[in-house]
Design an enzyme around this catalytic site. Structure first.
Site, PDB file in Angstrom:
ATOM      1  N   ASN A 186       1.095  -0.993  -0.004  1.00  0.00           N
ATOM      2  CA  ASN A 186       0.522   0.068  -0.507  1.00  0.00           C
ATOM      3  C   ASN A 186       0.626   0.867   0.063  1.00  0.00           C
ATOM      4  OD1 ASN A 186      -3.021   0.482   2.079  1.00  0.00           O
ATOM      5  ND2 ASN A 186      -2.418   1.165  -0.055  1.00  0.00           N
ATOM      6  N   ARG A 244     -12.477   2.301  -1.915  1.00  0.00           N
ATOM      7  CA  ARG A 244     -13.232   3.518  -2.638  1.00  0.00           C
ATOM      8  C   ARG A 244     -11.786   4.818  -2.579  1.00  0.00           C
ATOM      9  NH1 ARG A 244     -16.805   7.040   2.023  1.00  0.00           N
ATOM     10  NH2 ARG A 244     -15.037   7.175   3.239  1.00  0.00           N
ATOM     11  N   CYS A 251      -4.967  -3.114   2.473  1.00  0.00           N
ATOM     12  CA  CYS A 251      -5.330  -2.228   2.942  1.00  0.00           C
ATOM     13  C   CYS A 251      -5.826  -1.882   4.672  1.00  0.00           C
ATOM     14  CB  CYS A 251      -7.586  -1.916   2.565  1.00  0.00           C
ATOM     15  SG  CYS A 251      -7.944  -0.864   3.544  1.00  0.00           S
ATOM     16  N   THR A 308      -7.101  -0.752   7.647  1.00  0.00           N
ATOM     17  CA  THR A 308      -8.954  -0.413   8.279  1.00  0.00           C
ATOM     18  C   THR A 308      -9.363  -1.600   7.772  1.00  0.00           C
ATOM     19  OG1 THR A 308      -8.687   0.817   6.658  1.00  0.00           O
ATOM     20  CG2 THR A 308      -8.231   2.006   8.252  1.00  0.00           C
ATOM     21  N   ASN A 340      -7.019  10.381  -0.842  1.00  0.00           N
ATOM     22  CA  ASN A 340      -7.031   9.266  -1.951  1.00  0.00           C
ATOM     23  C   ASN A 340      -5.952   9.361  -2.889  1.00  0.00           C
ATOM     24  OD1 ASN A 340      -8.929   8.188  -0.049  1.00  0.00           O
ATOM     25  ND2 ASN A 340     -10.480   8.824   0.041  1.00  0.00           N
ATOM     26  N   CYS A 399      -6.228   5.911   7.339  1.00  0.00           N
ATOM     27  CA  CYS A 399      -6.322   5.039   6.585  1.00  0.00           C
ATOM     28  C   CYS A 399      -5.006   4.583   7.176  1.00  0.00           C
ATOM     29  CB  CYS A 399      -5.150   5.565   5.124  1.00  0.00           C
ATOM     30  SG  CYS A 399      -3.934   4.174   4.256  1.00  0.00           S
ATOM     31  N   GLY A 400      -5.090   2.839   7.679  1.00  0.00           N
ATOM     32  CA  GLY A 400      -3.689   1.973   8.325  1.00  0.00           C
ATOM     33  C   GLY A 400      -2.776   1.617   7.961  1.00  0.00           C
ATOM     34  N   ASN A 401      -1.804   1.641   7.010  1.00  0.00           N
ATOM     35  CA  ASN A 401      -1.254   1.637   6.558  1.00  0.00           C
ATOM     36  C   ASN A 401      -0.361   3.255   6.160  1.00  0.00           C
ATOM     37  OD1 ASN A 401      -1.162  -1.578   5.994  1.00  0.00           O
ATOM     38  ND2 ASN A 401      -2.113  -1.369   4.479  1.00  0.00           N
TER      39      ASN A 401
END
Length: 259
Positions: free
Chosen positions: A13, A189, A198, A200, A64, A73-75
């Site tokens: 990611n 998205r 991803c 999250t 985004n 965004c976790g990563n």
């Protein structure tokens, strides 16, 4: 003007990272989308600004790939922690602010562990679960995730009559490999495509797996881009706390680009 940038990735990611502590970055949505474009720009799943924030080690501002400011965004959070660590803004532990609120994290040479926000109100259905882990996530279990039409089915769900009017959702396809071991593919998205990983999303998948199978963390997740782990505690039937997203975050390169 020339923009100095860094490129980081967390299990594939990938993100454009900008040191914006002087708050000079004022690009338009179209410019951010061009920077993230894999043919006409640097190429990334998103763009992240690192800024000063009173009372915290730093602030993370996430866009985004389509240029719009995104949800958590976790990563991306883990990569921001690594970036701040590389810049010498903290040593082992950090306290920072993101769009969904405060987060804590630790960094070692191999891994970044990010504390996610608490999760409440998991919606369970016959074919899927839905929850918000900082971003909205639809989770469905499949027999062979490698055979899943992630883009076709993911896009259809993201824009369907239930989720489309609400801004859409991320869509996760999950295969159970073994006890406490999942394989996940995600349609995101804002990217409007499958991503290599991803954060999250895998968090949502692990919490869903706990509700289905009673697993306790940490759970290991295989993504297209590598391996992550998620640890958690359950505080109520549909509430979770002490959620940690754990995995590598790596600096790839740096450079300049004409804006």
């Amino acid at each position: 003007m020339l923009l100095h940038f860094y490129k980081y990735q967390g299990t594939g990611n990938d993100f454009i990272m900008i040191d914006d502590r002087e708050q000079t970055f004022n690009a338009s949505r179209e410019q951010v989308a061009r920077l993230c474009h894999r043919r006409f720009g640097i190429g990334a799943d998103g763009l992240i600004l690192l800024r000063h924030e009173p009372g915290y080690d730093f602030r993370m501002v996430y866009y985004n790939a389509d240029g719009g400011e995104g949800s958590m965004c976790g990563n991306g959070g883990r990569c921001t922690v690594r970036f701040a660590n590389d810049l010498g803004m903290f040593t082992e532990s950090a306290h920072f602010l993101a769009v969904d609120g405060p987060h804590r994290a630790t960094a070692t040479p191999a891994l970044v562990s990010l504390k996610m926000g608490d999760v409440k109100g998991v919606q369970r259905h016959d074919t899927h679960d839905f929850m918000n882990t900082g971003s909205p996530h639809y989770v469905t279990f499949v027999d062979e995730v490698d055979e899943a039409d992630v883009v076709g089915n993911g896009r259809a769900i993201r824009y369907n009559e239930e989720f489309g009017p609400k801004g859409g959702t991320n869509v996760n396809f999950v295969e159970v490999l073994d006890h406490n071991h999942l394989k996940v593919r995600t349609y995101e998205r804002g990217v409007e495509d499958e991503t290599y990983s991803c954060g999250t999303g895998v968090t949502a998948c692990v919490l869903s797996a706990h509700l289905h199978h009673g697993w306790e963390g940490p759970v290991t997740i295989e993504t297209v881009g590598g391996t992550l782990q998620v640890a958690f505690s359950q505080s109520a039937p549909d509430e979770f706390c002490d959620i940690y997203l754990i995995g590598p975050a790596v600096r790839v390169f740096e450079g300049t680009i004409l804006m």
